[in-house]
Scaffold this motif. Structure first.
Motif, short mmCIF file in Angstrom:
data_model
loop_
_atom_site.label_atom_id
_atom_site.label_comp_id
_atom_site.label_asym_id
_atom_site.label_seq_id
_atom_site.Cartn_x
_atom_site.Cartn_y
_atom_site.Cartn_z
N ALA A 1 2.07 -0.84 14.89
CA ALA A 1 3.49 -0.86 14.25
C ALA A 1 3.87 -1.97 14.25
N ALA A 2 3.84 -2.91 15.27
CA ALA A 2 4.81 -3.95 15.11
C ALA A 2 4.41 -4.98 13.91
N ASP A 3 3.25 -4.99 13.63
CA ASP A 3 2.89 -5.85 12.35
C ASP A 3 3.34 -5.52 11.09
N TRP A 4 3.69 -4.12 11.07
CA TRP A 4 3.84 -3.45 9.82
C TRP A 4 5.51 -3.02 9.55
N ALA A 5 6.17 -2.67 10.64
CA ALA A 5 7.33 -2.08 10.72
C ALA A 5 8.43 -3.01 10.02
N SER A 6 8.25 -4.31 10.18
CA SER A 6 9.30 -5.13 9.49
C SER A 6 9.36 -5.37 8.14
N LEU A 7 8.28 -4.95 7.50
CA LEU A 7 7.92 -5.30 6.12
C LEU A 7 8.81 -4.27 5.27
N LEU A 8 9.08 -4.64 4.01
CA LEU A 8 10.19 -4.02 3.05
C LEU A 8 9.32 -3.89 1.81
N PRO A 9 9.73 -2.76 0.97
CA PRO A 9 9.01 -2.47 -0.24
C PRO A 9 9.57 -3.89 -1.17
N SER A 10 8.40 -4.15 -2.14
CA SER A 10 8.56 -5.37 -3.15
C SER A 10 7.77 -6.47 -2.49
N GLN A 11 7.46 -6.63 -1.39
CA GLN A 11 6.78 -7.70 -0.50
C GLN A 11 5.37 -7.61 -0.83
N ARG A 12 4.87 -8.75 -0.97
CA ARG A 12 3.57 -8.84 -1.35
C ARG A 12 2.72 -9.41 -0.09
N VAL A 13 1.60 -8.69 0.23
CA VAL A 13 0.90 -9.06 1.52
C VAL A 13 -0.60 -9.22 1.11
N ARG A 14 -1.43 -10.06 2.02
CA ARG A 14 -2.67 -9.98 1.74
C ARG A 14 -3.40 -9.12 2.80
N VAL A 15 -4.29 -8.15 2.75
CA VAL A 15 -4.71 -7.29 3.83
C VAL A 15 -6.41 -7.21 3.66
N GLN A 16 -6.96 -7.41 4.85
CA GLN A 16 -8.48 -6.92 4.85
C GLN A 16 -8.59 -5.61 5.47
N GLY A 17 -9.74 -5.06 5.12
CA GLY A 17 -9.96 -3.76 5.52
C GLY A 17 -11.18 -3.06 4.57
N ARG A 18 -11.25 -1.86 4.96
CA ARG A 18 -12.60 -1.05 4.30
C ARG A 18 -11.75 -0.08 3.33
N LEU A 19 -12.08 0.08 2.04
CA LEU A 19 -11.97 1.01 1.19
C LEU A 19 -12.71 2.37 1.45
N ALA A 20 -11.96 3.63 1.13
CA ALA A 20 -12.31 4.83 1.08
C ALA A 20 -11.86 5.48 -0.05
#
Length: 695
Positions: free
Chosen positions: A70-89
């Motif tokens: 949660a600490a890595d995401w909770a401070s983000l706001l709508p409209s911000q652009r981020v790069r994320v790695q992960g698996r799609l489903a």
């Protein structure tokens, strides 16, 4: 969505790197992995670029991101652009999202939020800082009431609002905008401002409110719905309002097709339609026998509740008879809380102290709403079970038709009123007397809190010792409320597994706690550190348990007999090591005794047996009845009854059939919270007896 590069990659469950723009606030979901707390995050976004297997493709596709940390995401706001790695489903059929992204790493921030979102964040943060002068429950609800900011919301308050049919107050709605607009218009009229100036100020106020509440499709929806309802009620022209509502619904769905699949949007539309179609007529009829303002105050929530009830039946399979009186009582406090909270959010960035003076009276209004929600949630039959789906809807239509026929005839109305009065009297007066809980003179209660432990031992009038707090603060607080516990001189946390300490907030809610006893074991370290930090913030004395510690509190004498010796570090794995370090308590009353054994397993049980195990009339079976039990330990207790605190259909297979067979062979009567609910221990003619509440 059924096509596109993201959909194709999701079908292959590909590992990808995406660049996305957040379209909503990250929401932290409480949860656990095994016996340790693991908070998850869910956030919506729009993918702009995706990389997979050397391929890089531009796109514009909505996704839902699930992540840990949660600490890595909770401070983000709508409209911000981020790069994320992960698996799609793949997303669920019928969803308008292209895929689900299971993030494997923290996000890399590419850009800051847009100016409106940055302004919204500053205003919301100012409101949170201003609310710091309020008690915890009010501090969490006021930002939710004003701007839909639930980041500080107390889980028990959230539960009470939902049970009482008041959860809509924390969703940004047209009602909030109408309150702000009406207040500005009224102040402008009192100041003698021209109509054009009043209109301009109203527009500015609504735009400011939209910024505080975050510019988003939901705020736009609230603006449209609130304006339609306010204009129609203000002019008394419901027909024009229905036409405007229809046009607004069509426009909003064209603007955001995803709204068509949202229950929240459907509830908002139905509530507005009910206010337009029914409220003016009901208000006019009731105003013949009461003041017009009183008639309107009753007509509006009744009309809204009548309109949304069919959808609630389809959604949840339940009726909320307490919602109408709860909304009537809470309604007068909504406007002052909203207006003062909104003013505080605007003033806080300029002068925080002035904002704090504004939230103080708002805190009283919010406190009233919390009180109404708490009383309504505790009311007998606050929520009535009802068949869900089409069958429930058909039954509801038949019941409504019968009610319409009855209410049209004076004689039948009298009969219906008499029957309703009898039902209310039975539910409110007779049922609590006949099936009262807790039983008179209770000594100990094993709370039905799901898969976990929470034991409450009476320490006198409105006082009790709590041994473990279960996994959920709402459940343990519910149990303590039912028992009338207002003061907790001692809390004993047997070991830091989530199913024993996760509900600690519920013990502290509205109660004075004298001291806390914890296990000397420190596994698992993450949860142990979290509990220690939490207790440190509360400034409560904390003692590490050691054999021989004892207390006399009201009718009960408590003595710590474990953990002992090398068993604290024994076991086949980390979970067993933590279990074997459980605090073991021997509780004695004049009429008998009980052994509260935490989650000790074979190694610790054998060591306790070697040290000399006191006999007991009641055994709280270790580790929810798992198979890791020493038969000699169970026999040595000499117990006549066994309590097993366990969750229904749990993933662990508790209680184990082998353990159940051993308990029955020893002649113990077994009581299980998953089948019998809360279980009380009472004194009966000089002996201990067990009284299950029943589900």
């Amino acid at each position: 969505m059924t096509s596109g590069p993201l959909v194709d990659l999701a079908e292959k469950r590909a590992v990808v790197t995406v660049e996305l723009s957040l379209t909503g606030d990250p929401r932290v979901l409480p949860g656990r992995r095994g016996l340790v707390r693991r908070e998850r995050v869910i956030v919506e976004g729009s993918v702009e670029r995706v990389e997979a297997s050397g391929m890089r493709v531009g796109t514009a596709a909505p996704v839902v991101v699930f992540a840990q940390g949660a600490a890595d995401w909770a401070s983000l706001l709508p409209s911000q652009r981020v790069r994320v790695q992960g698996r799609l489903a793949p997303s669920d059929p019928g969803e308008l999202t292209a895929a689900v992204l299971l993030a494997g790493k923290p996000p890399e921030v590419l850009s800051g939020p847009s100016p409106p979102q940055r302004a919204a964040a500053a205003l919301r943060e100012g409101l949170r800082q201003a609310c710091a002068v309020l008690p915890p429950a009010e501090r969490g609800l006021l930002p939710g009431l004003v701007a839909g900011d639930l980041s500080l919301m107390d889980e028990q308050v959230r539960h009470d609002l939902k049970t009482a049919g008041l959860s809509h107050l924390t969703a940004v709605s047209g009602a909030n905008l109408a309150i702000v607009a009406s207040t500005v218009l009224a102040l402008g009229r009192l100041a003698g401002l021209p109509l054009a100036v009043r209109a301009a100020l109203t527009i500015v106020a609504m735009m400011c409110f939209a910024v505080v509440a975050r510019p988003s499709p939901s705020v736009l929806r609230a603006l449209v719905m609130g304006s339609v309802a306010a204009v129609a009620l203000g002019t008394g022209r419901a027909g024009d309002g229905v036409i405007a509502l229809s046009a607004a619904v069509l426009g909003l769905i064209l603007f955001d097709p995803g709204l068509a699949a949202e229950y929240g949007f459907a509830l908002s539309v139905l509530a507005t339609a009910g206010i337009l179609a029914f409220a003016p007529r009901w208000r006019d009829r009731m105003s013949r026998r009461m003041p017009r303002w009183a008639a309107e105050a009753i007509a509006v929530p009744c009309a809204a509740q009548a309109a949304v009830t069919p959808l609630l039946v389809v959604m949840a399979g339940e009726l909320e008879p307490v919602a109408i009186p709860a909304n009537l009582l809470a309604g007068p406090a909504v406007a002052p809380a909203t207006v003062l909270g909104f003013a505080a959010s605007v003033v806080a960035p300029v002068h925080l102290e002035t904002a704090r003076w504004l939230v103080r009276p708002a805190g009283y209004a919010v406190g009233w709403i919390i009180l109404v929600a708490r009383r309504a949630a505790g009311f007998p039959a606050a929520i009535l079970p009802w068949p869900g789906g089409a069958i429930g809807l058909i039954l509801l239509v038949l019941l409504a038709g019968l009610g319409w026929v009855v209410l049209r005839r004076a004689a039948l109305r009298l009969v219906a009123c008499a029957i309703a009065a009898g039902v209310v009297f039975t539910v409110v007066v007779v049922r609590p007397v006949v099936a009262s809980w807790p039983p008179r003179g209770w000594l100990m209660v094993s709370c039905d809190i799901g898969q976990g432990d929470a034991l409450v031992l009476s320490a006198g009038v409105d006082r009790a010792v709590v041994v473990d707090a279960g996994p959920d603060p709402v459940s343990v607080d519910r149990c303590l409320r039912a028992l009338g516990v207002e003061r907790v001189p001692l809390v004993i946390l047997t070991h830091p597994h989530y199913d024993h300490v996760g509900g600690l907030d519920g013990v502290f809610r509205g109660r004075r706690v004298g001291a806390v006893v914890t296990s000397p074991g420190r596994e698992p370290r993450q949860e142990s550190a979290r509990v220690s930090a939490d207790l440190g913030r509360r400034h409560v004395p904390v003692w590490a348990a050691s054999p021989g510690m004892n207390w006399r509190l009201g009718p009960v004498e408590l003595r710590i007999i474990g953990p002992v010796g090398e068993a604290m570090s024994a076991g086949p794995g980390e979970g067993s090591i933590a279990n074997n370090a459980s605090v073991v308590v021997h509780a004695r009353w004049t009429s008998g005794s009980a052994l509260l054994s935490g989650d000790v397993e074979i190694e610790a049980q054998s060591e306790l047996l070697r040290q000399g195990l006191p006999r007991a009339d009641i055994l709280k079976v270790p580790h929810h009845g798992s198979a890791r039990q020493d038969p000699a330990f169970l026999a040595a207790t000499g117990a006549r009854a066994a309590l097993i605190s366990v969750g229904a259909d749990n993933d662990y297979g508790h209680p184990a059939p082998l353990t159940m067979r051993r308990l029955h062979e020893l002649g113990m009567r077994v009581y299980r919270t998953d089948r019998q609910g809360d279980v009380a221990v009472v004194s009966d003619h000089g002996r201990l007896a067990v009284v299950p509440r029943g589900r």
